[in-house]
Design a protein around this motif. Structure first.
Motif, mmCIF file in Angstrom:
data_model
loop_
_atom_site.group_PDB
_atom_site.id
_atom_site.type_symbol
_atom_site.label_atom_id
_atom_site.label_comp_id
_atom_site.label_asym_id
_atom_site.label_seq_id
_atom_site.Cartn_x
_atom_site.Cartn_y
_atom_site.Cartn_z
ATOM 1 N N SER A 1 0.836 -1.205 0.000
ATOM 2 C CA SER A 1 0.000 0.000 0.000
ATOM 3 C C SER A 1 0.872 1.257 0.000
ATOM 4 N N ASP B 1 -2.027 -3.724 1.110
ATOM 5 C CA ASP B 1 -3.297 -3.023 0.974
ATOM 6 C C ASP B 1 -4.449 -3.907 1.467
ATOM 7 N N LYS C 1 0.005 3.490 3.004
ATOM 8 C CA LYS C 1 0.550 3.064 4.302
ATOM 9 C C LYS C 1 2.073 3.236 4.344
#
Ligand code: 13P
Ligand code: SF4
Length: 336
Positions: A202, A280, A205
């Motif tokens: 991700s 993700d 993130k």
């Protein structure tokens, strides 16, 4: 050992992919595995993505190239491969006379699965003047249709060893392929495969982690998608990431590859901090579901009963050997 029905378990390998037997909970599996290694002259080769216990009992831990090179040279009678199927198959291709064991035959690979033989054969027919470089993460059937095999640690050198005008198909990893096009400036035709682990990091993130850890360096495997690679301070194969994390002066790293590698990173640099790059989804780290099918219990059982084994058709093996040997020769010529 409780309630052993080894014949039934053996007969079920075709369905289950591993020996499904109960193990006495009092058995010291580490000691048993050491005993079996000596008694059977067996070597355990493990990939960095294996669970820590398996890495700790292995005789050699490496990336795909290191493991193939070790398999080529070993004088053990039995190779126990703690990795995924294409890795054990490569060891068998190089060692037809040895028993090659894989604790769980279901340990596949999404990249290898992305290239079925007949579809790939038809794809290749469209480009008759191209040679095929295939990432080692493919089946023996795809190796048979390839001219040279490569891994993430020698792919650049393999491409550079070919004349500039040589047209190339690169399979099966489109992300590694795109990275190599950028690095080498060669315009390759790419097969549309990807690794399910490396394509789900991700960005959001990782970016948040970078804000919380401003001194941390992002290190990434080239199977990651381009936006993650753009964020990376260093890109390399698992062995190369491990070496970098040891030799580099930073104290914190965000690691964008399968989490198994953190075990060796932490062992080799105990005072540094390694943070797994999050995927993700709801998980904090990114495990390969295939690699993690191997467990210490399955490893012990496969050594005790010498099943499941990698069995290959001899014609396929001989044809798949050629592009692997070419890879090993080119690697040697570059001192890899
Ligand atoms: P390397 O071992 O070549 O770094 O590749 C990583 C991988 O995904 C193996 O499946
Ligand atoms: Fe295949 Fe990706 Fe798992 Fe490696 S990490 S074995 S490339 S699915």
């Amino acid at each position: 050992m409780a309630d052993i029905n080894i014949e039934e378990a053996r007969a079920n390998i075709g369905k289950k992919g591993f020996l499904d037997l109960d193990i006495d909970v009092n058995l010291d599996l580490f000691a048993e595995i050491e005993r079996l290694k000596k008694e059977k002259n067996a070597i355990i080769l493990a990939h960095y993505y294996q669970e820590p216990d398996i890495q700790d009992v292995a005789d050699f831990i490496g990336d795909s190239l290191g493991l193939a090179q070790k398999a080529e040279k070993t004088d053990a009678d039995i190779i126990v491969f703690a990795g995924v199927h294409f890795m054990a198959e490569t060891a068998k291709i190089l060692n037809p006379g040895k028993k090659v064991l894989l604790p769980d035959l279901n340990a596949g690979c999404s990249l290898a699965d992305s290239a079925p033989r007949e579809l790939f054969r038809k794809f290749k027919e469209k480009y008759p003047d191209h040679i095929v470089i295939s990432y080692i993460n493919c089946s023996a059937d795809i190796k048979v249709l390839s001219d040279i095999i490569c891994t993430s640690s020698n792919a650049e050198k393999i491409i550079e060893s070919l004349p500039k005008e040589q047209k190339i198909i690169f399979a099966p990893d489109k992300n590694l392929g795109a990275y190599l096009i950028k690095k080498t400036g060669r315009d390759m035709i790419l097969w549309n495969g990807a690794c399910i682990v490396h394509e789900i990091f991700s960005m959001e993130k990782i970016t948040k982690l970078k804000i919380r850890h401003p001194k941390a360096k992002v290190i990434a495997h080239p199977e990651c998608e381009e936006p993650v690679l753009r964020l990376a301070d260093y890109i390399g194969s698992t062995t190369s990431l491990l070496k970098f994390s040891k030799e580099d002066s930073a104290m914190e790293y965000i690691v964008a590859t399968e989490t198994g590698i953190l075990h060796q990173m932490q062992k080799q640099s105990p005072y540094k901090t390694f943070i797994p790059a999050p995927p993700d989804n709801m998980c904090a780290c990114n495990d390969c579901p295939y690699m993690k099918l191997n467990t210490l219990e399955k490893l012990y059982l496969c050594m005790e009963y010498e099943e499941p084994q990698i069995i290959m058709d001899e014609q396929v093996r001989l044809a798949a050997l050629k592009p692997i040997q070419r890879m090993l020769e080119i690697s040697r010529s570059y001192g890899l």
